[in-house]
Design a protein around this motif. Structure first.
Motif, PDB file in Angstrom:
ATOM      1  N   SER A 169      46.912  39.627  38.617  1.00 43.19           N
ATOM      2  CA  SER A 169      46.186  39.190  39.800  1.00 43.19           C
ATOM      3  C   SER A 169      44.555  39.436  39.412  1.00 43.19           C
ATOM      4  O   SER A 169      44.208  39.967  38.396  1.00 43.19           O
ATOM      5  CB  SER A 169      46.524  39.798  41.061  1.00 43.19           C
ATOM      6  OG  SER A 169      46.084  41.338  40.836  1.00 43.19           O
TER       7      SER A 169
ATOM      8  N   TYR B 199      41.205  31.118  37.557  1.00 42.60           N
ATOM      9  CA  TYR B 199      40.514  32.049  38.896  1.00 42.60           C
ATOM     10  C   TYR B 199      41.729  32.636  39.696  1.00 42.60           C
ATOM     11  O   TYR B 199      41.496  33.745  40.056  1.00 42.60           O
ATOM     12  CB  TYR B 199      39.517  30.982  39.564  1.00 42.60           C
ATOM     13  CG  TYR B 199      38.703  31.952  40.643  1.00 42.60           C
ATOM     14  CD1 TYR B 199      37.505  32.652  39.918  1.00 42.60           C
ATOM     15  CD2 TYR B 199      39.104  32.186  41.726  1.00 42.60           C
ATOM     16  CE1 TYR B 199      36.947  33.388  40.846  1.00 42.60           C
ATOM     17  CE2 TYR B 199      38.570  33.265  42.257  1.00 42.60           C
ATOM     18  CZ  TYR B 199      37.517  33.772  41.972  1.00 42.60           C
ATOM     19  OH  TYR B 199      36.520  34.348  42.789  1.00 42.60           O
ATOM     20  N   TYR B 200      42.634  31.833  39.854  1.00 44.13           N
ATOM     21  CA  TYR B 200      43.728  32.334  40.675  1.00 44.13           C
ATOM     22  C   TYR B 200      44.231  33.659  40.063  1.00 44.13           C
ATOM     23  O   TYR B 200      44.689  34.540  40.870  1.00 44.13           O
ATOM     24  CB  TYR B 200      44.596  31.180  41.076  1.00 44.13           C
ATOM     25  CG  TYR B 200      45.913  31.596  42.038  1.00 44.13           C
ATOM     26  CD1 TYR B 200      45.767  31.338  43.261  1.00 44.13           C
ATOM     27  CD2 TYR B 200      46.957  31.967  41.170  1.00 44.13           C
ATOM     28  CE1 TYR B 200      46.891  31.679  43.982  1.00 44.13           C
ATOM     29  CE2 TYR B 200      48.134  32.495  42.081  1.00 44.13           C
ATOM     30  CZ  TYR B 200      47.947  32.201  43.509  1.00 44.13           C
ATOM     31  OH  TYR B 200      49.146  32.350  44.370  1.00 44.13           O
TER      32      TYR B 200
ATOM     33  N   GLY C 202      40.738  36.000  38.674  1.00 48.85           N
ATOM     34  CA  GLY C 202      39.344  36.254  39.248  1.00 48.85           C
ATOM     35  C   GLY C 202      38.195  35.443  38.481  1.00 48.85           C
ATOM     36  O   GLY C 202      38.245  34.730  37.703  1.00 48.85           O
TER      37      GLY C 202
ATOM     38  N   ALA D 102      35.043  29.451  44.718  1.00 50.16           N
ATOM     39  CA  ALA D 102      36.351  30.132  44.623  1.00 50.16           C
ATOM     40  C   ALA D 102      36.243  31.625  44.859  1.00 50.16           C
ATOM     41  O   ALA D 102      36.951  32.364  45.400  1.00 50.16           O
ATOM     42  CB  ALA D 102      36.927  29.924  43.309  1.00 50.16           C
ATOM     43  N   SER D 103      34.937  32.272  44.472  1.00 51.53           N
ATOM     44  CA  SER D 103      34.554  33.568  44.507  1.00 51.53           C
ATOM     45  C   SER D 103      34.327  33.853  45.868  1.00 51.53           C
ATOM     46  O   SER D 103      34.680  34.805  46.612  1.00 51.53           O
ATOM     47  CB  SER D 103      33.417  33.904  43.678  1.00 51.53           C
ATOM     48  OG  SER D 103      33.415  33.541  42.354  1.00 51.53           O
TER      49      SER D 103
ATOM     50  N   TYR E  95      35.809  32.234  48.476  1.00 57.32           N
ATOM     51  CA  TYR E  95      37.078  31.848  49.347  1.00 57.32           C
ATOM     52  C   TYR E  95      38.016  33.093  49.318  1.00 57.32           C
ATOM     53  O   TYR E  95      38.704  33.312  50.074  1.00 57.32           O
ATOM     54  CB  TYR E  95      37.611  30.449  48.871  1.00 57.32           C
ATOM     55  CG  TYR E  95      38.845  30.072  49.378  1.00 57.32           C
ATOM     56  CD1 TYR E  95      38.991  29.544  50.678  1.00 57.32           C
ATOM     57  CD2 TYR E  95      40.153  30.477  48.732  1.00 57.32           C
ATOM     58  CE1 TYR E  95      40.033  29.193  51.270  1.00 57.32           C
ATOM     59  CE2 TYR E  95      41.417  29.973  49.186  1.00 57.32           C
ATOM     60  CZ  TYR E  95      41.267  29.466  50.365  1.00 57.32           C
ATOM     61  OH  TYR E  95      42.562  29.343  51.232  1.00 57.32           O
ATOM     62  N   ARG E  96      37.896  33.776  48.047  1.00 57.89           N
ATOM     63  CA  ARG E  96      38.785  34.680  47.750  1.00 57.89           C
ATOM     64  C   ARG E  96      38.708  35.859  48.866  1.00 57.89           C
ATOM     65  O   ARG E  96      39.856  36.413  48.852  1.00 57.89           O
ATOM     66  CB  ARG E  96      38.608  35.220  46.162  1.00 57.89           C
ATOM     67  CG  ARG E  96      39.804  36.315  45.897  1.00 57.89           C
ATOM     68  CD  ARG E  96      39.372  36.815  44.494  1.00 57.89           C
ATOM     69  NE  ARG E  96      40.248  38.008  44.067  1.00 57.89           N
ATOM     70  CZ  ARG E  96      39.741  39.162  43.911  1.00 57.89           C
ATOM     71  NH1 ARG E  96      38.417  39.215  44.152  1.00 57.89           N
ATOM     72  NH2 ARG E  96      40.558  40.373  43.754  1.00 57.89           N
ATOM     73  N   ARG E  97      37.615  35.965  49.316  1.00 56.75           N
ATOM     74  CA  ARG E  97      37.359  37.193  50.140  1.00 56.75           C
ATOM     75  C   ARG E  97      38.235  36.980  51.427  1.00 56.75           C
ATOM     76  O   ARG E  97      38.441  37.945  52.151  1.00 56.75           O
ATOM     77  CB  ARG E  97      35.978  37.127  50.488  1.00 56.75           C
ATOM     78  CG  ARG E  97      35.062  37.427  49.465  1.00 56.75           C
ATOM     79  CD  ARG E  97      33.386  37.655  50.028  1.00 56.75           C
ATOM     80  NE  ARG E  97      32.677  37.964  48.780  1.00 56.75           N
ATOM     81  CZ  ARG E  97      31.273  38.217  49.026  1.00 56.75           C
ATOM     82  NH1 ARG E  97      30.605  38.025  50.144  1.00 56.75           N
ATOM     83  NH2 ARG E  97      30.648  38.387  47.997  1.00 56.75           N
TER      84      ARG E  97
ATOM     85  N   GLN F   3      46.707  35.711  47.567  1.00 53.09           N
ATOM     86  CA  GLN F   3      47.192  34.841  46.524  1.00 53.09           C
ATOM     87  C   GLN F   3      48.474  34.181  46.774  1.00 53.09           C
ATOM     88  O   GLN F   3      49.773  34.455  46.298  1.00 53.09           O
ATOM     89  CB  GLN F   3      47.479  35.889  45.383  1.00 53.09           C
ATOM     90  CG  GLN F   3      47.392  35.319  43.929  1.00 53.09           C
ATOM     91  CD  GLN F   3      47.408  36.389  43.009  1.00 53.09           C
ATOM     92  OE1 GLN F   3      48.033  37.337  43.071  1.00 53.09           O
ATOM     93  NE2 GLN F   3      47.072  36.067  41.591  1.00 53.09           N
TER      94      GLN F   3
ATOM     95  N   ASP G 270      46.561  28.705  48.957  1.00 53.54           N
ATOM     96  CA  ASP G 270      45.511  29.059  48.685  1.00 53.54           C
ATOM     97  C   ASP G 270      45.257  28.180  47.063  1.00 53.54           C
ATOM     98  O   ASP G 270      44.115  28.024  46.815  1.00 53.54           O
ATOM     99  CB  ASP G 270      45.113  30.444  48.438  1.00 53.54           C
ATOM    100  CG  ASP G 270      45.454  31.144  49.690  1.00 53.54           C
ATOM    101  OD1 ASP G 270      44.568  30.759  50.708  1.00 53.54           O
ATOM    102  OD2 ASP G 270      45.860  32.305  49.875  1.00 53.54           O
TER     103      ASP G 270
END
Length: 361
Positions: free
Chosen positions: A33, A78-79, A82, A123-124, A126-128, A132, A136
């Motif tokens: 992850s 990225y998934y 990161g 993506a950076s 959206y991850r906040r 996982q 997403d």
């Protein structure tokens, strides 16, 4: 359109085949992850970079556009890894796109670079707000497709050709993303199942300690590399009387409680194995003979003081006899175990409830 489908199928096959072979070295990692170690995320980025570059180098030329499944590689990077993995994959994709770009025709390269960077930034952010999950993953893939369609429109000659290519592009990227996600999940389940079965094959089912097979493999490895070690062979005194008085269920309780005691008092790097019946072996790497005797004495004392509990009977005590030998006393690891067994026999013959080291010759 049929030719475009066929070319996308080849790109799709390259993606899946690359995933299978590239992720094999990471099969023993329990979870990957964006919170994994930097080393793991760099490895994910390297793998996705290679896959992304291969996809671009085998892309479909359509007017001024280069169509492929690079978005799947980038989103997957990225998934799982990161921005570190995604950044490496972005650099690889841009580099590969530069290699397939004819001199002087840089519009497609510029647009591809902008798409990758925009997706990485999105993506950076959206991850906040996301977990996982598969949802997403698809959202990120959909965002990437949304960024790509205007570029595809600018690079195609007519609106009809854009619609034709956009349809194929959307279908295959969504299909490629879905299959990639499911494939990696199933691959992970398979690896975990195989690992579990391997661990069970090397574990004693009653005590959860290493079994005889694991012990033999460890000793063979010590022989191969010439490691220094000492061995304790542990035997429960008068275990037959325990079975006679408390039954085999009571005997099993003693074996399990003793196993926990051995694992607790043995050094962290030691291998504790059930040797058979009421006998156990403790392999002590880089432990000298005298120190091994002291460790054995601590275990013996702790066992003699412990109350073994098997309801409805009152708590009772058991004692241990031990033999000790070290690697400088035998030519092979298996011979060292035999010498420790001889010392154990001497402990039993001279009163039990004691630790006896094999006498130096």
């Amino acid at each position: 359109m049929l030719s475009q489908f066929n070319q996308f199928l080849l790109n799709f096959s390259l993606l899946i085949t690359s995933l299978l072979f590239a992720f094999l070295p990471m099969r023993n990692i329990s979870r990957i992850s964006p919170n994994s170690s930097i080393r793991i995320r760099l490895a994910v980025g390297l793998i996705a970079s290679i896959i992304g570059a291969l996809l671009v180098l085998n892309s479909i030329s359509y007017d001024g556009a280069k169509i492929d499944l690079r978005l799947v590689a980038l989103v997957t990077a990225y998934y799982y890894g990161g921005w570190i993995s995604g950044g490496l994959t972005t650099i690889a994709i841009i580099g590969a796109r530069f290699l397939v770009t004819p001199p002087g025709v840089y519009q497609g390269l510029i647009l591809a670079t902008l798409i990758c960077l925009a997706l990485l930034v999105t993506a950076s952010i959206y991850r906040r707000f996301a977990a996982q999950t598969f949802k997403d993953y698809l959202i990120l893939l959909g965002i990437g497709i949304g960024y790509s369609l205007p570029a595809l429109y600018l690079l195609t000659d007519t609106f009809m050709r854009f619609l034709e290519m956009a349809f194929v592009y959307i279908i295959f990227n969504l299909l490629g993303g879905y299959v990639t996600f499911r494939f990696l999940r199933e691959l992970r389940k398979h690896f975990q199942f195989v690992q579990t079965q391997q661990e069970l094959a090397l574990t004693d089912s009653l005590t959860n300690l290493a079994n005889r097979r694991k012990l033999d493999e460890t000793l063979a490895d010590y022989d191969k590399h010439g490691y220094a070690f000492s061995v304790l062979i542990v035997d429960i005194d008068f275990f037959k009387s325990v079975n006679d008085e408390y039954g085999h269920d009571g005997g099993d309780v003693v074996l399990r409680q003793l196993s926990h005691l051995l694992a607790t008092f043995a050094p962290e790097q030691a291998l504790v194995a059930r040797y058979g019946g009421e006998e156990f072996v403790v392999v002590l790497p880089d432990i000298a003979h005298r120190e091994a005797e002291r460790i054995g004495e601590r275990i013996r004392t702790a066992c003699a003081d412990q109350h073994f509990v098997f309801k409805p009977y009152p708590p009772f005590h058991v004692t241990l006899s031990m033999g000790v030998a070290s690697s400088d006393q035998g030519k092979t690891a298996f011979e060292v175990v035999q010498l420790a067994d001889q010392a154990l026999y001497q402990a039993k013959q001279t009163g039990r409830n004691k630790v006896v080291g094999y006498a130096y010759s």
